[in-house]
Structures are given as C-alpha cells and as structure tokens.
Scaffold this motif. Sequence first.
Motif, mmCIF file in Angstrom:
data_model
loop_
_atom_site.group_PDB
_atom_site.id
_atom_site.type_symbol
_atom_site.label_atom_id
_atom_site.label_comp_id
_atom_site.label_asym_id
_atom_site.label_seq_id
_atom_site.Cartn_x
_atom_site.Cartn_y
_atom_site.Cartn_z
ATOM 1 N N PHE A 167 0.831 -1.200 0.000
ATOM 2 C CA PHE A 167 0.000 0.000 0.000
ATOM 3 C C PHE A 167 0.869 1.254 0.000
ATOM 4 N N ASP A 168 1.927 1.262 0.808
ATOM 5 C CA ASP A 168 2.836 2.405 0.835
ATOM 6 C C ASP A 168 3.466 2.638 -0.535
ATOM 7 N N LYS A 169 3.914 1.550 -1.186
ATOM 8 C CA LYS A 169 4.536 1.670 -2.505
ATOM 9 C C LYS A 169 3.545 2.190 -3.534
ATOM 10 N N MET A 170 2.291 1.749 -3.431
ATOM 11 C CA MET A 170 1.261 2.221 -4.350
ATOM 12 C C MET A 170 1.038 3.729 -4.181
ATOM 13 N N LEU A 171 0.990 4.202 -2.930
ATOM 14 C CA LEU A 171 0.811 5.636 -2.683
ATOM 15 C C LEU A 171 2.007 6.442 -3.188
ATOM 16 N N ILE A 172 3.207 5.912 -2.993
ATOM 17 C CA ILE A 172 4.413 6.597 -3.459
ATOM 18 C C ILE A 172 4.373 6.770 -4.969
ATOM 19 N N ARG A 173 3.989 5.699 -5.685
ATOM 20 C CA ARG A 173 3.908 5.787 -7.152
ATOM 21 C C ARG A 173 2.774 6.711 -7.592
ATOM 22 N N LYS A 174 1.623 6.583 -6.955
ATOM 23 C CA LYS A 174 0.449 7.353 -7.379
ATOM 24 C C LYS A 174 0.665 8.861 -7.225
ATOM 25 N N PHE A 175 1.244 9.269 -6.108
ATOM 26 C CA PHE A 175 1.407 10.691 -5.845
ATOM 27 C C PHE A 175 2.821 11.195 -6.154
ATOM 28 N N HIS A 176 3.626 10.345 -6.820
ATOM 29 C CA HIS A 176 4.975 10.727 -7.242
ATOM 30 C C HIS A 176 5.792 11.248 -6.057
ATOM 31 N N LEU A 177 5.760 10.503 -4.966
ATOM 32 C CA LEU A 177 6.497 10.878 -3.762
ATOM 33 C C LEU A 177 7.911 10.319 -3.823
ATOM 34 N N THR A 178 8.780 10.839 -2.971
ATOM 35 C CA THR A 178 10.157 10.372 -2.887
ATOM 36 C C THR A 178 10.443 9.958 -1.455
ATOM 37 N N THR A 179 11.030 8.777 -1.287
ATOM 38 C CA THR A 179 11.402 8.311 0.045
ATOM 39 C C THR A 179 12.847 8.708 0.333
ATOM 40 N N ILE A 180 13.247 8.588 1.572
ATOM 41 C CA ILE A 180 14.630 8.893 1.961
ATOM 42 C C ILE A 180 15.591 7.973 1.219
ATOM 43 N N GLU A 181 15.210 6.704 1.071
ATOM 44 C CA GLU A 181 16.066 5.754 0.362
ATOM 45 C C GLU A 181 16.259 6.173 -1.092
ATOM 46 N N MET A 182 15.182 6.647 -1.735
ATOM 47 C CA MET A 182 15.277 7.100 -3.122
ATOM 48 C C MET A 182 16.205 8.313 -3.236
ATOM 49 N N GLU A 183 16.106 9.232 -2.290
ATOM 50 C CA GLU A 183 16.968 10.409 -2.303
ATOM 51 C C GLU A 183 18.423 10.013 -2.129
#
Length: 55
Positions: A34-50
């Motif tokens: 669910f978290d991954k789906m929200l990240i993709r849907k709203f084009h969010l960036t996680t600390i790991e991605m940064e």
Amino acid sequence: MKSNEKLRFYMDETSAPYKEYENPFVRTENDDAFDKMLIRKFHLTTIEMENESSK
C-alpha cells in the motif's frame, strides 16, 4: 500509592492491554504494498530514493 503516570494502558479494538512501548500493530506485506502504491500514485520520494539519487 503508585503514580498515575505508571498506570497507563494501550488498547486496540479488542480491548487487550499492551505493555508500555510495545507495538501491537505489526506491519505486513500488504502495508508495504500500500505504501509503494501511494508513493507511485502521488509521485512521492522516500529517503532511500533520495540517498540513491545522490550517489
């Protein structure tokens, strides 16, 4: 008589008391999906991605 601060209980919908600092709500694979789906849907960036993009 004991202090009221030490007499706290944490309960969920089952009304079962939990020990202080115990996390009764364990994450599952569905939570991660669910978290991954929200990240993709709203084009969010996680600390790991940064951290990966700054290498």
